[in-house]
Design a protein around this motif. Structure first.
Motif, PDB file in Angstrom:
ATOM      1  N   GLU A 128      50.794  30.498  21.269  1.00 50.96           N
ATOM      2  CA  GLU A 128      51.235  28.507  21.778  1.00 50.96           C
ATOM      3  C   GLU A 128      50.014  27.900  22.525  1.00 50.96           C
ATOM      4  OE1 GLU A 128      55.414  26.915  23.210  1.00 50.96           O
ATOM      5  OE2 GLU A 128      54.454  29.036  23.961  1.00 50.96           O
ATOM      6  N   GLN A 129      50.244  26.587  21.444  1.00 54.44           N
ATOM      7  CA  GLN A 129      49.701  26.474  22.234  1.00 54.44           C
ATOM      8  C   GLN A 129      49.871  25.162  22.572  1.00 54.44           C
ATOM      9  OE1 GLN A 129      45.512  25.313  19.493  1.00 54.44           O
ATOM     10  NE2 GLN A 129      45.005  27.424  19.966  1.00 54.44           N
ATOM     11  N   PRO A 130      50.048  24.793  23.684  1.00 53.42           N
ATOM     12  CA  PRO A 130      51.251  23.545  23.976  1.00 53.42           C
ATOM     13  C   PRO A 130      50.801  22.313  23.786  1.00 53.42           C
ATOM     14  CG  PRO A 130      52.025  25.471  25.401  1.00 53.42           C
ATOM     15  CD  PRO A 130      50.507  25.295  24.473  1.00 53.42           C
ATOM     16  N   CYS A 131      48.966  22.358  24.235  1.00 51.89           N
ATOM     17  CA  CYS A 131      48.486  21.148  23.927  1.00 51.89           C
ATOM     18  C   CYS A 131      47.959  20.701  22.936  1.00 51.89           C
ATOM     19  CB  CYS A 131      47.387  21.299  25.638  1.00 51.89           C
ATOM     20  SG  CYS A 131      46.029  22.732  25.055  1.00 51.89           S
ATOM     21  N   GLY A 132      48.018  21.477  22.123  1.00 54.70           N
ATOM     22  CA  GLY A 132      47.417  21.083  20.217  1.00 54.70           C
ATOM     23  C   GLY A 132      45.818  21.530  20.798  1.00 54.70           C
ATOM     24  N   GLY A 133      45.751  22.559  21.280  1.00 58.72           N
ATOM     25  CA  GLY A 133      44.675  23.197  21.378  1.00 58.72           C
ATOM     26  C   GLY A 133      42.766  22.257  22.218  1.00 58.72           C
ATOM     27  N   ARG A 134      43.527  21.459  23.103  1.00 59.24           N
ATOM     28  CA  ARG A 134      42.273  20.429  23.604  1.00 59.24           C
ATOM     29  C   ARG A 134      42.126  20.736  24.981  1.00 59.24           C
ATOM     30  NH1 ARG A 134      46.421  16.566  21.533  1.00 59.24           N
ATOM     31  NH2 ARG A 134      48.027  16.975  23.576  1.00 59.24           N
ATOM     32  N   GLY A 135      43.194  22.455  25.140  1.00 59.73           N
ATOM     33  CA  GLY A 135      42.368  23.496  26.507  1.00 59.73           C
ATOM     34  C   GLY A 135      42.893  22.298  28.192  1.00 59.73           C
ATOM     35  N   THR A 136      44.294  21.655  27.928  1.00 63.31           N
ATOM     36  CA  THR A 136      44.519  21.230  28.831  1.00 63.31           C
ATOM     37  C   THR A 136      45.710  21.634  29.805  1.00 63.31           C
ATOM     38  OG1 THR A 136      45.589  19.620  27.779  1.00 63.31           O
ATOM     39  CG2 THR A 136      43.257  18.800  28.785  1.00 63.31           C
ATOM     40  N   CYS A 137      46.712  22.536  28.431  1.00 62.69           N
ATOM     41  CA  CYS A 137      47.703  23.393  29.560  1.00 62.69           C
ATOM     42  C   CYS A 137      46.974  25.135  29.877  1.00 62.69           C
ATOM     43  CB  CYS A 137      48.287  23.451  28.477  1.00 62.69           C
ATOM     44  SG  CYS A 137      47.972  24.810  27.154  1.00 62.69           S
ATOM     45  N   GLY A 138      46.146  25.445  30.032  1.00 66.46           N
ATOM     46  CA  GLY A 138      46.113  26.773  30.287  1.00 66.46           C
ATOM     47  C   GLY A 138      46.800  27.954  29.669  1.00 66.46           C
ATOM     48  N   LYS A 139      48.173  27.771  28.838  1.00 64.30           N
ATOM     49  CA  LYS A 139      49.115  28.684  28.089  1.00 64.30           C
ATOM     50  C   LYS A 139      48.603  29.476  26.638  1.00 64.30           C
ATOM     51  CE  LYS A 139      51.769  26.553  30.667  1.00 64.30           C
ATOM     52  NZ  LYS A 139      52.959  27.135  31.409  1.00 64.30           N
ATOM     53  N   CYS A 140      47.688  29.309  27.001  1.00 60.73           N
ATOM     54  CA  CYS A 140      47.504  29.824  25.256  1.00 60.73           C
ATOM     55  C   CYS A 140      46.752  31.053  25.626  1.00 60.73           C
ATOM     56  CB  CYS A 140      46.586  29.531  23.491  1.00 60.73           C
ATOM     57  SG  CYS A 140      45.018  28.716  25.162  1.00 60.73           S
ATOM     58  N   ARG A 141      46.533  31.592  27.105  1.00 60.21           N
ATOM     59  CA  ARG A 141      45.006  33.123  27.094  1.00 60.21           C
ATOM     60  C   ARG A 141      45.574  34.366  26.208  1.00 60.21           C
ATOM     61  NH1 ARG A 141      47.068  35.818  32.587  1.00 60.21           N
ATOM     62  NH2 ARG A 141      49.886  35.322  32.186  1.00 60.21           N
ATOM     63  N   ARG A 200      40.917  34.794  28.763  1.00 61.94           N
ATOM     64  CA  ARG A 200      40.657  33.490  28.255  1.00 61.94           C
ATOM     65  C   ARG A 200      41.502  32.473  27.448  1.00 61.94           C
ATOM     66  NH1 ARG A 200      37.647  35.791  31.004  1.00 61.94           N
ATOM     67  NH2 ARG A 200      34.963  36.182  30.907  1.00 61.94           N
ATOM     68  N   LEU A 201      41.161  31.115  27.527  1.00 61.80           N
ATOM     69  CA  LEU A 201      41.910  30.342  26.697  1.00 61.80           C
ATOM     70  C   LEU A 201      41.467  30.502  25.003  1.00 61.80           C
ATOM     71  CD1 LEU A 201      41.778  27.229  28.642  1.00 61.80           C
ATOM     72  CD2 LEU A 201      43.952  29.258  28.985  1.00 61.80           C
ATOM     73  N   SER A 202      42.879  31.240  24.197  1.00 62.10           N
ATOM     74  CA  SER A 202      41.760  31.289  22.720  1.00 62.10           C
ATOM     75  C   SER A 202      42.155  29.817  22.117  1.00 62.10           C
ATOM     76  CB  SER A 202      43.679  31.772  22.451  1.00 62.10           C
ATOM     77  OG  SER A 202      44.890  31.207  21.893  1.00 62.10           O
ATOM     78  N   CYS A 203      42.147  28.559  22.949  1.00 65.10           N
ATOM     79  CA  CYS A 203      41.458  27.424  21.717  1.00 65.10           C
ATOM     80  C   CYS A 203      40.342  27.026  22.664  1.00 65.10           C
ATOM     81  CB  CYS A 203      43.294  26.588  22.304  1.00 65.10           C
ATOM     82  SG  CYS A 203      42.564  25.559  23.539  1.00 65.10           S
ATOM     83  N   ARG A 204      39.344  27.681  22.894  1.00 62.73           N
ATOM     84  CA  ARG A 204      37.860  27.271  23.737  1.00 62.73           C
ATOM     85  C   ARG A 204      36.679  28.297  22.748  1.00 62.73           C
ATOM     86  NH1 ARG A 204      38.311  23.015  24.785  1.00 62.73           N
ATOM     87  NH2 ARG A 204      39.526  22.794  23.260  1.00 62.73           N
TER      88      ARG A 204
HETATM   89 FE1  FES Z   1      46.054  24.185  25.609  1.00 65.03          FE
HETATM   90 FE2  FES Z   1      44.325  26.211  24.811  1.00 65.03          FE
HETATM   91  S1  FES Z   1      46.448  25.079  23.733  1.00 65.03           S
HETATM   92  S2  FES Z   1      44.312  24.915  26.591  1.00 65.03           S
END
Ligand code: FES
Length: 612
Positions: free
Chosen positions: A33-46, A74-78
């Motif tokens: 799940e990428q609640p912030c759309g992959g912007r690296g701000t929510c920390g949920k995509c670990r 790690r955060l998968s979106c990063r």
């Molecule tokens: Fe929000 Fe990766 S999707 S930090």
């Protein structure tokens, strides 16, 4: 580069170097799940790198603890895949809450859409000019379907196949007395359809016996579109930037897999499916059809279409439903979709004149008021808080989620988790129940402040609960709910309480506005239906205590499960239900909350944890 996913979604696949990790995980069927759309701000995509974790990025240093970083999280979106990697997904990021389709048994069907007719074809004919097989069937079944009825191409093929194998005892499946859908050898096998609920977070499908409406089996899965954003607004923004194609592709691929798994799990194959009905919110249906959803996200907030859609599965890219008709109920308004329409029919809100209210609690909350034959509808953007998103220790209603709390006789906190597993986080139901308990205990005040110990009334400060008040990282007030398996704290912070205030403020303001538009007072409501995933997990008393509902008698509140799924099933098997759902759009009066002159004032009042 090779990616190995370990754990409950184990998979292994090779990828070109540099592919974004989130894309590679999705291709392995392990979307995160990428609640912030992959912007690296929510920390949920670990995710956790089992070995050789990449160097932490600045976002990760902010959002993840040093212990978590040392363990390889790690955060998968990063990150991208630049060398072979083995990663592990946290249990809660893969699990989807299970959605029901109502009681499993046969339905009481008003006007069946489907019927079977047993036939014994003549092996020989004495007529000088032999009729076609179709003509013979039409002549013998004139009472079962109209002369204008069409035969599907699939029916002709099956007929040819049956005749070729010498079969004369056959069974025709007829839809709405107007289409001969299929022919099979006479048997006791059920005639199958599939009902699908396209939720923003969860996709759910049920295998339905078309003749009696019973549920043969059902499956739910995390909607893989979550990696483009947790809510529809983020996904609309994504499609504005990059088009709807990718969102559609991800959805269709997942549906093909989900429906195949559903059939297999119940001992059937997808070629036995004869029909489908799909419901979803307006955005999910736009993405299902591959239609750009821009108009949903900008004033005057309009869907591209409203009416019902009937299409061939192949047209929609559903290879598992090739040459099978798919029925999609109408959309009612920009953010009030076919799922709400199905829920209206499931709860009979379109029948009768007495005042009734339906609140569907989810990422997007629909609120519907029925009175004097009119339907007032609106939607309140709840955001992901009810799905556990946006909370410091939030998670979906999956194994390990705190969903209930209570006080013991010793005034100690009792915590229940889904599956009785070690606490991993707090889901939407847990959030509501926690705030209810803390309000009643005097630890949260009516303005929504989570009080520090020194701010408590003396009698409250003596309670064992008060000893759980401390500080979260960053210094904000936090309440210790439980400890996870590795001793990590599962806490509720002041910001989490604020998130609930925003959500419930928006829903309550929606309720008040609909009541005002219908010139009703809350006392006149005869029934209040709470539907959606949360519906079956919440306590009526908690909804009243936090002020999400106006002060009404608890006996008038009915907690239901997935009414949209039940309505979808009804529309698939009952002609009356399908006609009723198709007739809804002109009866609906949609109210756009943001444009309503009273919204801001009512929202501000409704943020308080008190009745007004
Ligand atoms: Fe929000 Fe990766 S999707 S930090």
């Amino acid at each position: 580069m090779k990616l190995i996913v370990s754990g409950s979604r184990s998979a292994r696949k090779s990828f070109p170097s540099g592919i974004p990790l989130a894309e590679a995980l999705a291709a392995c069927g392990a979307s995160v799940e990428q609640p912030c759309g992959g912007r690296g701000t929510c920390g949920k995509c670990r995710v956790r790198f089992v070995a050789e974790a990449p160097t932490p990025t600045p976002e990760e240093k902010t959002l993840l603890s040093s212990d978590a970083l040392a363990e390889g999280w790690r955060l998968s979106c990063r990150h991208s895949l630049v060398h072979n990697a083995t990663v592990e997904l946290p249990e809660e990021s893969c699990a989807a809450a299970w959605k029901d389709f109502g009681v499993a048994g046969p339905l009481s069907i008003d006007c069946p859409r489907w019927k079977t007719v047993e036939l014994s074809l003549s092996a020989n004919t004495s007529q000088a000019v032999a009729p076609s097989v179709e003509e013979e069937i039409r002549a013998r079944c004139s009472a079962d379907f109209s002369p204008q009825a069409v035969f599907s191409l699939r029916a002709y093929e099956q007929l040819a196949h049956l005749l070729g194998s010498g079969e004369v005892e056959i069974e025709a499946l007829i839809r709405d007395s107007c289409e001969v859908v299929s022919f099979l050898r006479s048997s006791s096998l059920p005639r199958l359809g599939v009902a699908v609920d396209l939720g923003t977070t969860t996709l759910a499908a049920a295998l339905i016996n078309l003749l009696d409406g019973s549920v043969i089996g059902s499956l739910s899965d995390l909607n893989q579109q979550v990696r483009f954003g947790a809510d529809v607004i983020t996904r609309i923004a994504h499609s504005n930037r990059q088009g709807i194609g990718r969102l559609r592709e991800v959805l269709i691929r997942q549906l093909n897999i989900l429906i195949t798994r559903l059939c297999r799990a119940n001992g059937f194959t997808t070629d036995q499916l004869c029909a489908g009905a799909f419901v979803g919110n307006s955005f999910m249906l736009h993405s299902f059809f591959g239609i750009a959803p821009q108009s949903l996200g900008q004033a005057p907030y309009r869907p591209v279409w409203r009416g019902p859609v009937v299409a061939d599965g192949a047209q929609l890219g559903l290879s598992v439903l090739e040459r099978v008709l798919i029925f999609v109920p109408p959309i009612l308004a920009s953010h009030v979709g076919a799922d709400a329409a199905a829920a209206i029919v499931a709860t009979d809100l379109d029948q009768g004149d007495i005042p009734r209210l339906l609140i569907d609690l989810g990422t997007n909350c629909e609120v519907i008021l029925s009175f004097n034959g009119r339907l007032f509808v609106t939607s309140a953007a709840a955001g992901p808080a009810f799905e556990g998103g946006n909370l410091s220790c939030g998670m979906r209603a999956a194994r390990g989620a705190v969903d209930r709390v209570a006080l013991t006789a010793d005034q100690e906190l009792w915590v229940h988790t889904i599956g009785d597993a070690s606490p991993q986080g707090i889901c939407g139901a847990g959030l509501v129940h926690l705030v209810d308990l803390l309000l009643s205990s005097g630890i949260v005040d009516e303005s929504g402040r989570l009080l520090r110990r020194e701010g408590l009334r003396p009698e409250v400060a003596q309670l064992p609960l008060a000893q759980r008040i401390g500080e979260a990282e960053g210094g904000e007030t936090a309440f210790l709910v439980a400890q996870g398996p590795r001793g990590e704290n599962v806490v509720l912070t002041a910001t989490d309480v604020r998130q609930l205030q925003l959500v419930k403020g928006s829903i309550r303001a929606a309720v008040e506005i609909l009541l005002q538009e219908a010139a009703l007072t809350p006392e006149r409501l005869e029934k209040v239906f709470i539907t959606g995933l949360l519906g079956s997990h919440l306590k009526k008393s908690s909804l009243l205590r936090i002020g999400l509902l106006p002060a009404i008698k608890p006996g008038k509140i009915q907690m239901l499960g997935n009414a949209a799924g039940f309505g979808c099933r009804l529309a698939l098997v009952d002609r009356t239900a399908w006609n009723r759902v198709c007739a809804l759009p002109p009866r609906v009066r949609h109210i756009e909350l943001a444009d309503h002159p009273l919204y801001t004032e009512l929202f501000a009042r409704a943020m308080m944890f008190s009745q007004f």
